[in-house]
Design an enzyme around this catalytic site. Sequence first.
Site, PDB file in Angstrom:
ATOM      1  N   SER A  97      84.232  25.704  70.180  1.00  0.00           N
ATOM      2  CA  SER A  97      85.506  26.287  70.900  1.00  0.00           C
ATOM      3  C   SER A  97      86.682  26.287  69.528  1.00  0.00           C
ATOM      4  O   SER A  97      86.378  27.058  68.668  1.00  0.00           O
ATOM      5  CB  SER A  97      85.922  25.186  71.677  1.00  0.00           C
ATOM      6  OG  SER A  97      86.997  25.657  72.606  1.00  0.00           O
ATOM      7  N   ASP A 227      80.902  30.418  81.007  1.00  0.00           N
ATOM      8  CA  ASP A 227      82.014  29.682  80.193  1.00  0.00           C
ATOM      9  C   ASP A 227      83.264  30.217  80.885  1.00  0.00           C
ATOM     10  O   ASP A 227      83.782  31.172  80.743  1.00  0.00           O
ATOM     11  CB  ASP A 227      81.894  30.054  78.708  1.00  0.00           C
ATOM     12  CG  ASP A 227      82.804  29.252  77.744  1.00  0.00           C
ATOM     13  OD1 ASP A 227      84.160  28.834  77.969  1.00  0.00           O
ATOM     14  OD2 ASP A 227      82.439  29.000  76.677  1.00  0.00           O
ATOM     15  N   HIS A 256      80.913  26.080  79.152  1.00  0.00           N
ATOM     16  CA  HIS A 256      81.637  25.832  77.957  1.00  0.00           C
ATOM     17  C   HIS A 256      81.300  24.847  77.187  1.00  0.00           C
ATOM     18  O   HIS A 256      81.121  24.850  76.103  1.00  0.00           O
ATOM     19  CB  HIS A 256      83.072  25.753  78.134  1.00  0.00           C
ATOM     20  CG  HIS A 256      84.115  25.656  76.907  1.00  0.00           C
ATOM     21  ND1 HIS A 256      84.096  26.883  76.006  1.00  0.00           N
ATOM     22  CD2 HIS A 256      84.900  24.917  76.290  1.00  0.00           C
ATOM     23  CE1 HIS A 256      84.839  26.562  74.824  1.00  0.00           C
ATOM     24  NE2 HIS A 256      85.369  25.456  74.943  1.00  0.00           N
TER      25      HIS A 256
END
Length: 277
Positions: A97, A227, A256
Amino acid sequence: MATITAGDGTTIFYKDWGPEDAQPVMFHHGWPLSADDWDSQMLFFLSHGYRVIAHDRRGHGRSDQTDAGNDMDTYASDVALIAQTLDLRHAIHIGHSTGGGEVARYAARAEPGRIGGAVLIGAVPPVMVQSSTNPGGIPMKVFDEFRAALSRNRAQFYLDVPSGPFYGFNRDGVEVNQGLIDNWWRQAMSGGAKAHFDCIAAFSETDFTEDLKAISVPVLFLHGEDDQIVPFENSTKKAIKLVRNTTLKTYPGLSHGLFATHPELVNADLLAFIRDL
């Protein structure tokens, strides 16, 4: 507790496990978490003979709760300082991320010989926010809502995110893992509100296009196809076109936070990539 001190006086916490002469693998966490998010991966790679390193980004976890320097250039500079201090050579840098953005910026600027490969998992590059040049991006109002929720009641916001979209626990038929939710909240609440607030702009508005083009080492992209935080279509699908030496793997139905919900899958793919370098 292992720490380094950045040029502006900020103390950065890091973990460093394993033989100093082993192949180093460094992990970069997502917002608003800490090095603890990588416990499963660090133990896995340690058991396979690697040296594993992970730091708490400034303003996060056990590092200083800074009110300045919460931007990608400074984050990458902190990583470079760790790499220099520990004399990491040909290290593999794995970022999730926001941490994927950090890895992209660092990899584009790393000293020769410091980095041997990179992995971006559900990563934010090339750029998240919607604009005239990124019409398929996420509207700014979404990130403004993040800032408002953080400012209003950070503790509740940090329960809502992992309980819902982060791990896909809002999907029908998905088994909720309360331990993951509690651990996400624990990590998030240990960091600083100001740093977390500023980091929203850092992960959503930073354009990594030129960083991706500048990366010369092999890059593996991993992304969950469900995600809800960093949608594949607006991130990895675009990013892979900008990197010269890249491999892509997606995971149907995964979220995610896929490396936490399905470590047995992701760890095996990480290990295979690293062994092939």
